[in-house]
Design an enzyme around this catalytic site. Structure first.
Site, PDB file in Angstrom:
ATOM      1  N   LYS A   1       0.668  -1.093   0.056  1.00  0.00           N
ATOM      2  CA  LYS A   1      -0.169   0.044   0.035  1.00  0.00           C
ATOM      3  C   LYS A   1       0.767   1.260  -0.121  1.00  0.00           C
ATOM      4  CE  LYS A   1      -1.738   1.541   3.998  1.00  0.00           C
ATOM      5  NZ  LYS A   1      -1.432   2.824   4.529  1.00  0.00           N
ATOM      6  N   ASN A   2       1.667   1.358   0.841  1.00  0.00           N
ATOM      7  CA  ASN A   2       2.496   2.582   0.848  1.00  0.00           C
ATOM      8  C   ASN A   2       3.564   2.923  -0.195  1.00  0.00           C
ATOM      9  OD1 ASN A   2       0.968   3.057   3.222  1.00  0.00           O
ATOM     10  ND2 ASN A   2       2.778   2.523   4.817  1.00  0.00           N
TER      11      ASN A   2
ATOM     12  N   ARG B   1      -4.807  10.310   4.910  1.00  0.00           N
ATOM     13  CA  ARG B   1      -3.656  11.387   4.749  1.00  0.00           C
ATOM     14  C   ARG B   1      -2.801  11.415   3.777  1.00  0.00           C
ATOM     15  NH1 ARG B   1      -2.542  13.668   9.342  1.00  0.00           N
ATOM     16  NH2 ARG B   1      -0.646  13.788   8.496  1.00  0.00           N
TER      17      ARG B   1
ATOM     18  N   CYS C   1      -4.761  12.568  13.547  1.00  0.00           N
ATOM     19  CA  CYS C   1      -5.540  11.366  13.238  1.00  0.00           C
ATOM     20  C   CYS C   1      -5.289  10.556  14.487  1.00  0.00           C
ATOM     21  CB  CYS C   1      -5.183  10.513  11.855  1.00  0.00           C
ATOM     22  SG  CYS C   1      -3.239   9.964  12.203  1.00  0.00           S
TER      23      CYS C   1
ATOM     24  N   ARG D   1       0.653  14.296  13.374  1.00  0.00           N
ATOM     25  CA  ARG D   1       1.199  14.102  12.109  1.00  0.00           C
ATOM     26  C   ARG D   1       1.021  15.710  11.141  1.00  0.00           C
ATOM     27  NH1 ARG D   1      -1.202   8.708   9.911  1.00  0.00           N
ATOM     28  NH2 ARG D   1       0.637   8.785   8.655  1.00  0.00           N
TER      29      ARG D   1
ATOM     30  N   ASP E   1       4.629   0.372  12.082  1.00  0.00           N
ATOM     31  CA  ASP E   1       3.361  -0.171  11.331  1.00  0.00           C
ATOM     32  C   ASP E   1       3.324  -1.661  11.932  1.00  0.00           C
ATOM     33  OD1 ASP E   1       2.763   2.079  10.264  1.00  0.00           O
ATOM     34  OD2 ASP E   1       3.571   1.650   8.430  1.00  0.00           O
TER      35      ASP E   1
ATOM     36  N   VAL F   1       7.806   6.836  16.970  1.00  0.00           N
ATOM     37  CA  VAL F   1       7.571   7.454  15.816  1.00  0.00           C
ATOM     38  C   VAL F   1       6.424   8.521  15.864  1.00  0.00           C
ATOM     39  CG1 VAL F   1       7.158   7.160  13.467  1.00  0.00           C
ATOM     40  CG2 VAL F   1       8.622   5.637  14.543  1.00  0.00           C
TER      41      VAL F   1
ATOM     42  N   ARG G   1      -8.513  -0.303   4.710  1.00  0.00           N
ATOM     43  CA  ARG G   1      -7.739   0.196   3.960  1.00  0.00           C
ATOM     44  C   ARG G   1      -6.224  -0.161   3.549  1.00  0.00           C
ATOM     45  NH1 ARG G   1      -7.074   5.734   7.426  1.00  0.00           N
ATOM     46  NH2 ARG G   1      -5.624   5.882   5.379  1.00  0.00           N
TER      47      ARG G   1
HETATM   48  N1  EPU Z   1       6.543  14.536  11.064  1.00  0.00           N
HETATM   49  C1  EPU Z   1       6.589  15.808  11.244  1.00  0.00           C
HETATM   50  N2  EPU Z   1       6.290  16.810  10.386  1.00  0.00           N
HETATM   51  C2  EPU Z   1       6.329  16.549   8.996  1.00  0.00           C
HETATM   52  C3  EPU Z   1       6.430  15.105   8.738  1.00  0.00           C
HETATM   53  C4  EPU Z   1       6.229  14.177   9.829  1.00  0.00           C
HETATM   54  O1  EPU Z   1       6.568  16.283  12.433  1.00  0.00           O
HETATM   55  O2  EPU Z   1       6.294  17.374   8.024  1.00  0.00           O
HETATM   56  C5  EPU Z   1       6.494  13.690  12.143  1.00  0.00           C
HETATM   57  C6  EPU Z   1       5.115  12.866  12.161  1.00  0.00           C
HETATM   58  O3  EPU Z   1       4.292  13.529  12.993  1.00  0.00           O
HETATM   59  C7  EPU Z   1       5.445  11.489  12.973  1.00  0.00           C
HETATM   60  C8  EPU Z   1       7.233  11.363  12.379  1.00  0.00           C
HETATM   61  O4  EPU Z   1       7.347  12.611  11.732  1.00  0.00           O
HETATM   62  O5  EPU Z   1       5.779  11.657  14.401  1.00  0.00           O
HETATM   63  C9  EPU Z   1       6.950  10.356  11.473  1.00  0.00           C
HETATM   64  O6  EPU Z   1       5.986  10.609  10.571  1.00  0.00           O
HETATM   65  P1  EPU Z   1       6.185  10.254   8.668  1.00  0.00           P
HETATM   66  O7  EPU Z   1       5.843  11.523   8.178  1.00  0.00           O
HETATM   67  O8  EPU Z   1       7.100   9.487   8.507  1.00  0.00           O
HETATM   68  O9  EPU Z   1       4.795   9.462   8.461  1.00  0.00           O
HETATM   69  P2  EPU Z   1       3.851   9.352   7.234  1.00  0.00           P
HETATM   70  O10 EPU Z   1       4.742   9.692   6.147  1.00  0.00           O
HETATM   71  O11 EPU Z   1       2.785  10.163   7.368  1.00  0.00           O
HETATM   72  C10 EPU Z   1       4.060   6.835   6.477  1.00  0.00           C
HETATM   73  C11 EPU Z   1       3.179   5.765   6.413  1.00  0.00           C
HETATM   74  C12 EPU Z   1       2.638   5.464   7.857  1.00  0.00           C
HETATM   75  C13 EPU Z   1       3.791   4.895   8.560  1.00  0.00           C
HETATM   76  C14 EPU Z   1       4.749   5.818   8.832  1.00  0.00           C
HETATM   77  C15 EPU Z   1       6.205   5.771   9.419  1.00  0.00           C
HETATM   78  C16 EPU Z   1       2.256   6.030   4.087  1.00  0.00           C
HETATM   79  C17 EPU Z   1       1.244   6.288   3.244  1.00  0.00           C
HETATM   80  N3  EPU Z   1       2.091   6.122   5.393  1.00  0.00           N
HETATM   81  O12 EPU Z   1       3.246   7.805   6.993  1.00  0.00           O
HETATM   82  O13 EPU Z   1       1.803   4.162   7.595  1.00  0.00           O
HETATM   83  O14 EPU Z   1       3.444   4.547  10.041  1.00  0.00           O
HETATM   84  O15 EPU Z   1       5.283   6.325   7.303  1.00  0.00           O
HETATM   85  O16 EPU Z   1       6.702   4.488   8.956  1.00  0.00           O
HETATM   86  O17 EPU Z   1       3.531   5.727   3.612  1.00  0.00           O
HETATM   87  C18 EPU Z   1       0.349   2.627   7.948  1.00  0.00           C
HETATM   88  O18 EPU Z   1       0.227   1.891   6.940  1.00  0.00           O
HETATM   89  O19 EPU Z   1      -0.550   2.216   8.781  1.00  0.00           O
HETATM   90  C19 EPU Z   1       0.686   3.941   8.077  1.00  0.00           C
HETATM   91  C20 EPU Z   1       0.115   4.712   9.216  1.00  0.00           C
END
Ligand code: EPU
Length: 418
Positions: A22-23, A93, A117, A122, A306, A328, A398
């Site tokens: 998915k990701n 998201r 969320c 996030r 995850d 995380v 999802r």
């Molecule tokens: N963060 C910030 N500022 C930003 C971006 C992120 O402070 O601009 C913080 C977040 O709040 C969090 C940390 O950085 O505390 C890491 O978040 P990240 O941005 O890496 O998460 P994401 O990109 O929103 C993806 C996956 C998630 C997975 C995380 C961590 C996708 C679509 N989603 O989310 O997947 O948990 O990376 O590996 O790739 C899931 O599949 O269930 C899922 C939540």
């Protein structure tokens, strides 16, 4: 609202095939916005989030042809709208992934801020900061990000926090920028590498994906590609944990064993026998009860957040005490109170859960709160005495393709009720 009814007690045995990730599929679909000719994407999982991404892109004017095997042809030559409205972003998201491609190719974007969320606040500040450094003029007003740019320019971006979709958004934007972009402290997740490989097959010049520094040399244009999405390492890990918890023997096929080292090490520590080839993994628990393991989640290659809920579920019935620290996301413990209702002995101290394994869990009606939390509850249901009813399983749809069919194939007693 759909529910899953699970009668616990059956050890899982048999073989299943893992779906595309998915990701990885989500950013790759967003990346098709960057190309001026059609792209053909295969091994796309059949999931609610994929449908959401396809309808979001469809509203913008991307034309899709989807065949019966869910191979997707995406044609972005007639994109006419550059909006990602709140109604769609709030359901997923990952919609934020259209921001980078829209600014890079069309010079404009109007994308809703995702908001918090069930697992944490996030924010997307690092996505915005990086795009600004590349020359985008960005206003954040009334819950929307409004961005404009002539042509983005290369920049050196040092990310304060490792962010997966942040790295992906900026990498996509940089492919069409003028000059060289360096993303320092980049996310090293396999899904980032898969996106980079896909973009390179479209004509991008990206080096270093999978390391902490990604170098992108901008090009004038990208063209369509044929690309197959990598296997889902989290789905793989979830079924392996299910096998370990139930004392069973399961072979997962069409996966990539090289992407799960941190998870496999924990399962070995729990007492599983693991054999693996390039694209398969077999876990045999030989009817034994797992031993509790300590977990500390962190960005790849460390243990993935995850997989935290699934390992929490395993520790609830393991022998011994497991300490599980989530670093995380600040609020990824919603499954704990539901597991306690099933008889789990868990104490939360800040971002650490201390889990005292019990001999058995008791079935109870439980509520899914997010995707991976729901997976943890389903796994708990597989070992609980009696019938567990997991409500709000739209969360699980999802991210897990046909979960009840795959578990049934492995001998679980599970069915969907409406
Ligand atoms: N963060 C910030 N500022 C930003 C971006 C992120 O402070 O601009 C913080 C977040 O709040 C969090 C940390 O950085 O505390 C890491 O978040 P990240 O941005 O890496 O998460 P994401 O990109 O929103 C993806 C996956 C998630 C997975 C995380 C961590 C996708 C679509 N989603 O989310 O997947 O948990 O990376 O590996 O790739 C899931 O599949 O269930 C899922 C939540």
């Amino acid at each position: 609202m759909d529910k899953l009814l699970i009668t616990g007690g059956n050890p899982l045995n048999g073989e299943i095939r893992i779906s595309g990730a998915k990701n990885a599929a989500l950013p790759i679909l967003a990346a098709t916005l960057l190309a001026d000719t059609p792209s053909y994407i295969s091994n796309v999982p059949h999931l609610r989030d994929i449908t959401t991404m396809v309808s979001l892109l469809g509203r913008m004017g991307v034309e899709f042809i989807v065949d019966e095997k869910l191979n997707i042809e995406a044609n972005s030559s007639n994109v006419h709208t550059f909006n990602a409205p709140y109604e769609m972003v709030k359901t997923m998201r990952a919609s934020i992934l259209v921001l980078g491609p829209l600014i890079a190719r069309f010079g404009k974007a109007h994308v809703s801020l995702p908001g918090g969320c069930a697992i944490g606040a996030r924010p997307v500040n690092l996505h915005i900061q990086g795009l600004r450094a590349m020359g985008a003029d960005i206003q954040v007003e009334e819950g929307y990000i409004t961005a404009q740019a002539k042509r983005l320019h290369g920049a050196t971006l040092c990310m304060d926090i490792v962010t997966v979709t942040g790295t992906e958004n900026l990498m996509m934007a940089a492919t069409l920028a003028e000059g060289v972009t360096l993303i320092e402290n980049a996310a090293r997740e396999p899904e980032v590498i898969d996106l980079a490989n896909c973009l390179n097959s479209m004509g991008a010049h990206i080096e270093g994906a999978g390391t902490g520094t990604i170098r992108i040399e901008g090009v004038e244009k990208l063209s369509g590609t044929h690309y197959s999405v990598l296997p889902d390492r989290i789905e793989t890990g979830t079924y392996l944990v299910a096998a370990a918890m139930t004392g069973g023997k399961v072979k997962v096929k069409k996966t990539d064993a090289g992407l799960l080292d941190a998870v496999l090490l924990k399962l070995l520590e729990a007492g599983a026998t693991i054999t693996r080839g390039d694209d398969w993994i077999e876990l045999d628990m030989q009817g034994r009860r797992p031993r509790a393991v300590d977990i500390h989640t962190s960005p790849y290659p460390a243990f993935p957040t995850d997989m935290q809920a699934q390992l929490t579920a395993m520790n609830t019935i393991a022998s011994g005490v497991g300490m599980l620290t989530e670093t995380v996301f600040e609020n990824r413990f919603m499954h704990i109170s539901e597991l306690q209702r099933m008889g789990a002995n868990i104490r939360l101290e800040g971002n650490t859960a201390i889990i005292n394994g019990v001999e058995s869990l008791q079935a109870a009606p439980v509520m899914a709160t997010d995707l991976r939390a729901s997976a943890g509850l389903v796994l708990a249901g597989l070992v609980a005495n009696g019938e567990t009813l997991v409500d709000r399983i739209y969360h699980i749809d999802r991210g897990y393709e046909r979960i009840e069919e795959k578990l049934t194939q492995l001998g679980a007693q599970i069915c969907r009720s409406h």
